[in-house]
Design an enzyme around this catalytic site. Structure first.
Site, PDB file in Angstrom:
ATOM      1  CE  LYS A 152     -17.558  -1.766  13.229  1.00  0.00           C
ATOM      2  NZ  LYS A 152     -18.347  -0.622  12.678  1.00  0.00           N
ATOM      3  CE1 TYR A 190     -19.714  -5.932  12.547  1.00  0.00           C
ATOM      4  CE2 TYR A 190     -19.186  -7.225  14.494  1.00  0.00           C
ATOM      5  CZ  TYR A 190     -19.646  -6.057  13.926  1.00  0.00           C
ATOM      6  OH  TYR A 190     -20.026  -5.006  14.723  1.00  0.00           O
ATOM      7  CB  THR A 231     -17.717  -3.885  17.703  1.00  0.00           C
ATOM      8  OG1 THR A 231     -17.918  -5.091  18.430  1.00  0.00           O
ATOM      9  CG2 THR A 231     -16.863  -4.243  16.488  1.00  0.00           C
ATOM     10  CG  ASP A 232     -17.215  -6.083  22.695  1.00  0.00           C
ATOM     11  OD1 ASP A 232     -17.726  -6.342  21.585  1.00  0.00           O
ATOM     12  OD2 ASP A 232     -17.670  -6.520  23.769  1.00  0.00           O
TER      13      ASP A 232
HETATM   14  P1  NAD Z   1     -27.585  -2.506  11.999  1.00  0.00           P
HETATM   15  O1  NAD Z   1     -27.222  -3.633  11.110  1.00  0.00           O
HETATM   16  O2  NAD Z   1     -28.859  -2.571  12.781  1.00  0.00           O
HETATM   17  O3  NAD Z   1     -27.674  -1.154  11.147  1.00  0.00           O
HETATM   18  C1  NAD Z   1     -26.744  -0.836  10.148  1.00  0.00           C
HETATM   19  C2  NAD Z   1     -27.324   0.321   9.321  1.00  0.00           C
HETATM   20  O4  NAD Z   1     -26.331   0.659   8.328  1.00  0.00           O
HETATM   21  C3  NAD Z   1     -28.598  -0.057   8.546  1.00  0.00           C
HETATM   22  O5  NAD Z   1     -29.537   0.992   8.662  1.00  0.00           O
HETATM   23  C4  NAD Z   1     -28.123  -0.214   7.110  1.00  0.00           C
HETATM   24  O6  NAD Z   1     -29.132   0.117   6.151  1.00  0.00           O
HETATM   25  C5  NAD Z   1     -26.965   0.788   7.071  1.00  0.00           C
HETATM   26  N1  NAD Z   1     -25.981   0.451   6.028  1.00  0.00           N
HETATM   27  C6  NAD Z   1     -25.411  -0.748   5.781  1.00  0.00           C
HETATM   28  N2  NAD Z   1     -24.561  -0.642   4.739  1.00  0.00           N
HETATM   29  C7  NAD Z   1     -24.581   0.652   4.349  1.00  0.00           C
HETATM   30  C8  NAD Z   1     -23.887   1.384   3.346  1.00  0.00           C
HETATM   31  N3  NAD Z   1     -23.024   0.779   2.520  1.00  0.00           N
HETATM   32  N4  NAD Z   1     -24.125   2.698   3.220  1.00  0.00           N
HETATM   33  C9  NAD Z   1     -25.027   3.318   4.036  1.00  0.00           C
HETATM   34  N5  NAD Z   1     -25.709   2.681   4.992  1.00  0.00           N
HETATM   35  C10 NAD Z   1     -25.482   1.361   5.158  1.00  0.00           C
HETATM   36  O7  NAD Z   1     -26.336  -2.293  12.930  1.00  0.00           O
HETATM   37  P2  NAD Z   1     -26.253  -1.810  14.457  1.00  0.00           P
HETATM   38  O8  NAD Z   1     -26.395  -2.982  15.336  1.00  0.00           O
HETATM   39  O9  NAD Z   1     -27.124  -0.625  14.653  1.00  0.00           O
HETATM   40  O10 NAD Z   1     -24.716  -1.363  14.520  1.00  0.00           O
HETATM   41  C11 NAD Z   1     -24.328  -0.040  14.176  1.00  0.00           C
HETATM   42  C12 NAD Z   1     -22.845   0.105  14.365  1.00  0.00           C
HETATM   43  O11 NAD Z   1     -22.509  -0.171  15.714  1.00  0.00           O
HETATM   44  C13 NAD Z   1     -22.039  -0.886  13.519  1.00  0.00           C
HETATM   45  O12 NAD Z   1     -20.922  -0.209  13.001  1.00  0.00           O
HETATM   46  C14 NAD Z   1     -21.619  -1.959  14.501  1.00  0.00           C
HETATM   47  O13 NAD Z   1     -20.385  -2.517  14.125  1.00  0.00           O
HETATM   48  C15 NAD Z   1     -21.507  -1.163  15.779  1.00  0.00           C
HETATM   49  N6  NAD Z   1     -21.737  -1.913  17.028  1.00  0.00           N
HETATM   50  C16 NAD Z   1     -22.871  -2.670  17.177  1.00  0.00           C
HETATM   51  C17 NAD Z   1     -23.094  -3.327  18.381  1.00  0.00           C
HETATM   52  C18 NAD Z   1     -24.353  -4.123  18.622  1.00  0.00           C
HETATM   53  O14 NAD Z   1     -24.456  -4.798  19.633  1.00  0.00           O
HETATM   54  N7  NAD Z   1     -25.342  -4.075  17.727  1.00  0.00           N
HETATM   55  C19 NAD Z   1     -22.153  -3.235  19.420  1.00  0.00           C
HETATM   56  C20 NAD Z   1     -21.009  -2.458  19.228  1.00  0.00           C
HETATM   57  C21 NAD Z   1     -20.824  -1.801  18.023  1.00  0.00           C
END
Ligand code: NAD
Length: 345
Positions: free
Chosen positions: A178, A174, A146-147
């Site tokens: 990351k 958080y 993530t940024d």
């Molecule tokens: P989210 O919270 O919607 O989904 C996370 C998923 O991971 C869920 O399905 C959860 O059940 C699963 N999970 C959590 N802990 C787990 C574990 N120990 N073992 C297996 N599964 C597990 O998150 P998101 O928004 O879809 O983000 C996904 C990734 O993208 C993350 O790594 C986040 O840091 C990154 N990210 C998100 C954004 C954003 O805007 N949402 C932006 C940049 C990067």
């Protein structure tokens, strides 16, 4: 399908290493971005085998994958990425070519309340997955970062952007978790020769995002005429990207990205939180009087802004969905799927 993806498919078809029956493990594939990525991959590469590994925490929802659940080339495994035995067993059974790690605890406010699960999943879980990649000789481990690992930028310096060389300078548990995972990924690449890539994307929006996050919360509250809580004065700036544009970027990186590299992903779409909420109110025909300013988040990052010129230049990626189009699609989706957050299969 965008030009970048079309080009990748054509190149893959003429590439000796390309196996039309590639197997990809997608962790966190029942969450917001992971499920959008699985839907995108199964549509774009119908011959790939996709293994979704997800613990199904509060943020995971299997109904996100309902449209593809009966596909022969999709397997769902309920497992915790920190569970070494379970992870090794999936790798043993599936011999994946590529692993894409979306699994994470992802909500900043929760990390401020209770950091330890963030350290466990986001850091230890990533290490377990990479150990499995080393043990089973996986060709590509991609870490979805993530940024937020770059910290924030001042509001009065619109000229400043995060590039891949910007030092990591985190603000919340958080983002610290990351950033720690990113450093581990780079260490596994250098020390063990694991073939890794990292993407650092700006804020995503689109279907299947859990309602604790800013945009779905504002849409769902507005639909129910509930207050729209905005931190501080709403002047914090976020750089928004429609989720399928992020998925296309990851597709390009896992197929064509260079080992050991980091790619920033963003669409130069900065907006103040308050302007975004006003836009949503206008779209839904709701009064701005619903907006209520609440005590600011501890350590709240002021501004994020990504410089995506590396992925533009090296991989030909560009966002395809403009903000107005993307936010209208998102609003429509939440209007048509109001019960989604209460469903699971
Ligand atoms: P989210 O919270 O919607 O989904 C996370 C998923 O991971 C869920 O399905 C959860 O059940 C699963 N999970 C959590 N802990 C787990 C574990 N120990 N073992 C297996 N599964 C597990 O998150 P998101 O928004 O879809 O983000 C996904 C990734 O993208 C993350 O790594 C986040 O840091 C990154 N990210 C998100 C954004 C954003 O805007 N949402 C932006 C940049 C990067």
């Amino acid at each position: 399908m965008g030009n970048g993806t079309e080009q990748v498919k054509n190149e893959l078809l003429t590439n000796e290493l390309f196996q039309p029956d590639r197997t990809i493990i997608v962790t966190g594939g029942a969450g917001f971005i992971g499920s959008n990525f699985i839907l995108y991959m199964l549509e774009t590469y119908p011959d790939y085998r996709v293994i979704c590994v997800d613990k199904l925490t509060y943020a995971g929802n299997l109904s996100n994958l309902a449209a593809v659940m009966d596909r022969q080339n999709l397997r769902f495994v309920k497992a915790d990425i920190c569970d070494r035995g379970a992870v090794y067993q999936v790798f043993e059974e599936e011999h994946p070519d590529i692993v894409v790690n979306f699994a994470a605890e992802s909500h900043v406010d929760r990390s401020i309340e209770a950091p330890s699960v963030f350290l466990e999943t986001n850091i230890t879980g990533t290490a377990v997955l990479m150990d499995a990649c080393c043990k089973y000789g996986i060709r590509r481990f991609h870490q979805v970062s993530t940024d937020e690992v770059y910290g924030d930028l001042p509001l009065d310096r619109p000229d400043l952007l995060f590039d891949e060389e910007t030092p990591l300078r985190t603000s919340s548990p958080y983002s610290a978790s990351k950033a720690s995972a990113d450093l581990l990924v780079q260490a596994y690449c250098r020390t063990y020769g694991l073939q890794t890539t990292i993407s650092r994307c700006s804020n995503n929006y689109g279907p299947f995002q859990f309602p604790e996050k800013f945009i779905p919360r504002m849409i769902l509250n507005a639909l129910e005429d509930k207050p729209l809580p905005v931190y501080g004065k709403g002047i914090n700036v976020r750089d928004w990207l429609y989720v399928t544009d992020h998925c296309r970027a990851i597709d390009l990186i896992i197929h064509r990205g260079k080992d050991g590299e980091v790619y920033n992903v963003g669409g130069h779409n900065e907006m103040k939180n308050i302007d975004l909420v006003r836009f949503i109110c206008r779209e839904l025909g709701k009064p701005e009087s619903l907006i209520t300013f609440v005590e600011d988040r501890k350590g709240h990052d002021l501004r994020y802004a990504i410089d995506p010129s590396k992925i533009y230049a090296e991989l030909g990626w560009k966002p395809e969905i403009g903000f107005e189009e993307g936010i209208r699609k998102t609003i429509r989706w939440y209007c048509e799927n109001r019960d989604w957050r209460f469903t699971n299969i």
